[in-house]
Design an enzyme around this catalytic site. Structure first.
Site, short mmCIF file in Angstrom:
data_model
loop_
_atom_site.label_atom_id
_atom_site.label_comp_id
_atom_site.label_asym_id
_atom_site.label_seq_id
_atom_site.Cartn_x
_atom_site.Cartn_y
_atom_site.Cartn_z
N TYR A 116 -13.28 53.40 -52.83
CA TYR A 116 -12.35 52.80 -53.79
C TYR A 116 -13.02 52.46 -55.11
O TYR A 116 -12.42 52.55 -56.17
CB TYR A 116 -11.69 51.55 -53.19
CG TYR A 116 -10.54 51.88 -52.28
CD1 TYR A 116 -9.44 52.57 -52.78
CD2 TYR A 116 -10.54 51.51 -50.94
CE1 TYR A 116 -8.37 52.89 -51.95
CE2 TYR A 116 -9.48 51.82 -50.11
CZ TYR A 116 -8.40 52.51 -50.62
OH TYR A 116 -7.35 52.83 -49.82
N GLU A 212 -20.90 52.27 -21.95
CA GLU A 212 -20.20 53.07 -22.95
C GLU A 212 -19.16 52.27 -23.71
O GLU A 212 -19.12 52.28 -24.93
CB GLU A 212 -19.54 54.28 -22.27
CG GLU A 212 -18.87 55.21 -23.27
CD GLU A 212 -18.44 56.53 -22.64
OE1 GLU A 212 -19.04 56.91 -21.63
OE2 GLU A 212 -17.52 57.17 -23.17
N ASP A 264 -19.84 57.43 -18.87
CA ASP A 264 -18.93 58.23 -18.05
C ASP A 264 -19.59 59.55 -17.67
O ASP A 264 -20.43 60.07 -18.40
CB ASP A 264 -17.65 58.55 -18.83
CG ASP A 264 -16.81 57.31 -19.03
OD1 ASP A 264 -17.08 56.30 -18.35
OD2 ASP A 264 -15.89 57.36 -19.87
#
Lengths: 384, 708
Positions: A116, A212, A264
């Site tokens: 910005y 995780e 996982d």
């Protein structure tokens, strides 16, 4: 004429920066070098260009002795007088100037903030300097590698992601924080975890357990796993951002704590492990400050389906994309020579399904904290 | 008896009551006898009664019933065909007489859907006794029996137009003709007796009226309401010159006046292009006057009449020629009736046909004629002389096209004459590139008028059918940007709607998606219908325009602001139908078309490549310029330098850089200097001021690549 005035003014700005830290001065100097390069080329009637180290897969290599991904020497030339590069050249210079403003003001902002800050309509046209933030982000990374300055050194940060609890006390921007008294939310890991911001004070931890996701992390925190096992518990909200990786790196190297990962059992989890251990392709230039080659993979393992006697209802079938990605990961040089990993990935492909850590709740709400992880720790059953 | 049997034979067993019951009686085996016996079928007719109805069909009756064959299938086309036949006849007459043609066309709305069409020329006029026959008898003319390049061929056109007028309005054709200043003019009101194909004269007790020359005659004309343009238009302050001779035809007919494709406007415009020696004055039903001034006073070379070439003659025709011939021996016949047959060639043909050169033409039977025909096909005979064709010529093509079609680049090519089936022909192609399209010149008032006249059901249809250069793609984009529904009816649009449509039409850039305009001509006559079935259109589509810098989808028309005019000149143009709308595809014609199109295509390609380079240079510079300011600002903010100094310095480098990038390098890396004079002959480049080019650029490339 113009040359002389330019030089005089440069020295002036440097004087003004006397109060800045040594690191900031170094960064400013390299930004100034960037500008000077443009100046020189222009006044010599040359074609101004920038040399940007290439951040592609082809320009990274796995350093076997250091055991992490390093950036090669490949460089891309970005020219102002090249039709396809003119705009990104302009953007690169703008980002450099934006960072200079931040450093001079002694402030930091997010990469969205910088977007910005720099976004405006180019004079005399209806074209924007940056159309979207995603135009700006890669340019910031370009500037980082080009100046070999870290994002923090450019006074930029990403949003906080990841949390930590454990028997450790640290000082963050002057505030002392006892991470064993953080309630249910934990200490939010800042995106800048440099020694200037975060200093470790004391700790009694024996290892770091990185999980995780937030959901798994909460299970461990609620069960006060870290109290029982004297460990620091972190999560990275999926792919860990720089702050988390930097902090893990520091915990490992400064406090000599081993890092175990509970992720996982799917290609995504494998890759998170790979990034923590060897560094990522995109940020290869920061590997030496982020990669933890000694990190260990605790689970989930493909064999857990049978080992833990899981129900077939908690498995998720692999899709084509997963299979493709798994094969790709198996082919990475840092996995290619590890028989255990090859076996692991093979087994997952044979199974035809993936396993999330949360699936263990099927065996009991606290199965993961009371049985699964303690058993792994006892067996020292880790993948390298 | 034979007829009887045939009719009874049609008594199908299935029709008899027994058969419908499904019972199979033995009698059905012999159905014929059964039906006859039972008497259930009445005898419909006998040979005698049929014979009473069998009679001669007059040509005019035939065409009255089959008017679509002549181009009078609908009111709109009828109006066009009428103008076209009259103008074509006028042009033929003027050129034959060696007069530089000037033609006045006036269409007036009589009442309702009746239009009065008047065409006057400054031609040689018509001898008194021929007037009724020319305008009141079908298949009467001077052009059918000769092989000579002319617009008209059969002698059907103008009399058919008169017949159509009479059929729809009952009004006779009015003809005024004058062959000299001193001699009286003749005024006729003629109609065709469709039964007998003979003219009927209405005025002057079946004799027509003579109008004395000079002032007296003018007074008479005024008194009787006979229209006549007596003087040429003259510049201010000059005395107008009087018409020495000429003919004026007025036909009242039922028609429909529409603008756009296939309109009278288009026909006249295209005629003006292909006939740069003609001045056309045109007053349309709304009273608007338009004049297409001639760009040359040079008449086309007078085409010569030729004898048929043996290759172009069919067996039946050969037999008739043999019968009609005054020649005694076969050799004499061959050398006198055909072109390019010398005594030696005749002998070779006769040898091949196993006939004696001295055989009498009277004694040639059908078998011998067949042998002769076969022999002709096998004998090598040189091509017919090609001086019988008068092409427009490359210079005049360029002039004509430039005069009427705005553009920036023009190229023309005239192929050498070639021969198909023994008929000489010649292909000419001219091409105009760039320039505004019809939409850019559109005003609010004209759009309202067009919308009012249109019979299109949807807006899309209206856009595609009315405007040149708007394909379905562009129409969709216009409709989308104007915010109308895709099924918007053009009839139900308020003033605000029309305004927004106009805005959309002018804002949507059409030049990219615009498809090529093809103007087809046969012997200088524009062909406006059946584009798809025409060899010329096929030739354009089959040419690979992509290699000449235009975009073209497979099997489609190339896109771009291009107008191509193709002219086929021949002593006998092979039309696919009597209404003369499409040229048949003979391999020889296709080949010549291809070569001619390629010739202009190459020149266009050169021009476009050059233009593209200039455009790229501009674009490149503009892109750099756009970012230089930002770079200079950022750099000087970093090092506190002098912004203006750096900016100017960068600008200098930018200019040098772009100039460098624009010089083409050859294979050895040396700069190629291209001269601007290598287009070859017959190219016209209209200089565009650089400012114009920039405006065009900014427009086509959206704001993204806007210049400053």
């Amino acid at each position: 004429m113009a040359k002389k005035t330019a030089r005089r003014k440069v020295s002036k700005t440097e004087e003004k920066n006397g109060k800045l830290s040594a690191k900031d001065r170094k960064t400013l100097k390299s930004i100034g070098g960037l500008a000077e390069g443009v100046n020189k080329a222009a006044f010599r009637g040359r074609d101004p260009h920038l040399e940007i180290p290439s951040r592609s897969l082809s320009n990274v290599r796995y350093n076997k002795t250091k055991r992490f991904i390093e950036m090669g020497r490949g460089k891309n030339r970005r020219e102002l007088f090249n039709l396809s590069q003119a705009k990104s050249y302009m953007q690169t210079v703008l980002v450099g100037n934006g960072c200079r403003q931040l450093i001079n003001a002694g402030k930091t902002t997010s990469i969205r903030g910088l977007y910005y800050l720099l976004k405006h309509t180019i004079e005399g046209t209806r074209e924007e300097t940056f159309d979207e933030q995603k135009d700006c982000d890669p340019i910031i990374e370009d500037v980082e590698v080009m100046l070999s300055a870290l994002r923090e050194e450019l006074h930029l940060y990403a949003k906080n992601a990841g949390a930590m609890v454990g028997p450790i006390t640290l000082v963050d921007s002057g505030d002392e924080i006892d991470c064993s008294r953080m309630g249910s939310g934990g200490y939010s890991i800042p995106s800048i975890a440099e020694p200037e911001v975060v200093q470790f004070k004391r700790h009694t931890a024996k290892f770091v357990l990185h999980v995780e996701k937030d959901t798994v992390w909460r299970r461990f925190n609620e069960d006060k796993f870290w109290q029982e096992h004297d460990c620091i518990l972190t999560h990275g909200g999926g792919q860990p951002p720089r702050g988390v990786r930097r902090l893990l790196h520091r915990l490992h190297h400064e406090l000599k704590l081993p890092v175990y990962c509970l992720l996982d059992n799917d290609p995504w989890g494998y890759y998170i492990y790979s990034v923590i251990k060897q560094g990522s392709i995109n940020l290869a230039y920061e590997s030496k400050r982020m990669a933890i080659p000694a990190a260990r993979y605790m689970g989930m393992r493909s064999k857990d389906y049978e080992r833990c006697g899981l129900s077939s209802s908690v498995t998720i079938g692999l899709n084509d994309n997963d299979v493709k990605r798994a094969k790709q990961i198996a082919g990475y040089p840092w996995f290619a020579n590890k028989k255990a990993w090859q076996k692991e990935i093979d087994l997952m492909l044979q199974n035809g399904f993936k396993l999330e850590v949360e699936a263990l709740i099927n065996k009991g709400i606290s199965y993961v904290t009371q049985e699964y992880v303690p058993a792994r720790l006892d067996d020292r059953d880790f993948l390298d | 008896m034979d007829i009887d049997r045939n009719i009874e034979g049609k008594g199908v067993p299935g029709l008899s009551p027994q058969a419908t019951n499904g019972k199979r009686s033995p009698a059905t085996e012999n159905g014929r006898t059964r039906v006859a016996k039972s008497g259930t079928r009445r005898r419909r007719t006998t040979a005698q009664s049929m014979a009473a109805q069998q009679r001669n069909i007059s040509v005019s009756e035939f065409f009255a019933k089959n008017r679509h064959l002549l181009g009078f299938d609908n009111p709109r086309k009828a109006l066009l065909t009428t103008v076209k036949e009259a103008v074509d006849n006028s042009l033929d007459a003027c050129e034959e007489a060696g007069i530089v043609p000037e033609i006045w066309v006036r269409i007036e709305c009589a009442k309702g859907n009746r239009y009065s069409v008047a065409i006057q020329d400054n031609g040689p006029g018509i001898v008194k006794r021929q007037v009724p026959l020319i305008f009141g008898k079908l298949l009467y003319g001077s052009k059918f029996h000769r092989l000579r390049m002319s617009r008209g061929q059969q002698g059907i056109g103008i009399s058919a137009a008169g017949m159509y007028g009479k059929l729809t309005t009952g009004k006779p054709v009015k003809i005024t003709t004058k062959i000299s200043v001193r001699k009286p003019a003749h005024y006729y009101e003629v109609e065709i007796d469709t039964k007998h194909n003979v003219p009927e004269i209405h005025n002057g007790r079946g004799e027509g009226v003579d109008i004395p020359p000079g002032e007296k005659g003018r007074a008479y004309m005024q008194r009787h309401g006979i229209e006549w343009v007596s003087h040429y238009a003259a510049a201010e302050g000059q005395t107008p010159k009087e018409l020495r001779s000429g003919t004026r035809v007025t036909i009242e007919l039922e028609g429909k006046f529409l603008r756009g494709r296939g309109s009278v406007d288009e026909y006249l415009q295209q005629t003006a292009i292909a006939n740069p020696h003609v001045t056309l004055h045109y007053v349309d039903p709304e009273g608007q006057e338009r004049t297409y001034e001639r760009s040359t006073t040079e008449l086309p070379v007078e085409p010569k009449e030729i004898k048929p070439h043996p290759y172009g003659v069919e067996l039946g025709h050969l037999v008739t020629m043999l019968k009609d011939s005054k020649a005694v021996t076969l050799s004499q016949f061959m050398t006198s009736a055909f072109s390019r047959v010398s005594a030696a060639v005749a002998r070779r043909i006769c040898e091949a046909a196993n006939l004696s050169t001295r055989a009498s033409t009277r004694k040639i039977g059908r078998d011998e004629a067949d042998a002769l025909y076969q022999a002709i096909q096998q004998t090598r005979i040189s091509n017919p002389a090609t001086d019988c064709i008068s092409p427009i010529g490359e210079d005049l093509l360029l002039k004509g096209l430039h005069h009427v079609v705005p553009g920036e680049f023009y190229a023309a090519a005239t192929r050498p004459p070639a021969v198909y089936r023994g008929n000489p022909f010649q292909i000419e192609v001219a091409l105009a590139y760039g320039g505004g399209n019809s939409v850019e010149k559109l005003t609010y008032e004209v759009l309202i008028e067009l919308l009012g006249h249109s019979d299109a059901r949807t807006l899309r249809q209206f856009l595609v059918n009315t405007f040149d250069g708007i394909g379905s793609d562009s129409a969709d984009r216009i409709i989308k940007s104007s915010g109308f529904g895709s099924r918007q009816s053009p009839a139900r649009m308020g003033p605000a709607d029309i305004k927004s449509l106009l805005d959309a039409m002018q804002n949507v850039t059409l030049s990219e998606k615009q498809s090529m305009q093809i103007m087809r001509y046969a012997n200088r006559v524009p062909l406006q219908f059946q584009a798809a079935g025409c060899a010329i259109t096929q030739g354009v589509i089959n040419t690979n325009w992509r290699s000449y810098g235009l975009s073209q989808s497979r099997g489609g028309m190339p896109a771009g602001p291009v107008t191509v005019m193709v002219h086929m000149a021949s002593v006998w143009v092979p039309f696919t139908s009597e209404s003369k709308e499409a040229v048949a595809a003979y391999p020889e014609i296709e080949k010549e078309l291809r070569l001619a199109l390629q010739a202009v295509g190459r020149k266009l390609g050169m021009y476009l490549r050059r233009r593209k380079r200039v455009k790229q240079e501009g674009e490149r510079r503009s892109i750099f310029l756009r970012y230089l300011g930002e770079v200079a600002t950022a750099v000087t903010e970093i090092n506190g330098g002098d912004r203006q100094g750096l900016y100017e310095q960068l600008l200098k480098v930018a200019k040098r850089k772009t100039a460098e990038a624009d010089t083409n390098l050859d294979s050895r890396g040396r700069a190629i200097v291209e001269s601007d004079e290598d287009y070859g002959r017959n190219v016209l480049v209209v200089e565009q001021r650089p400012e114009d080019l920039l405006v065009g650029l900014a427009k086509t490339d959206d704001e993204q690549k806007q210049l400053f």
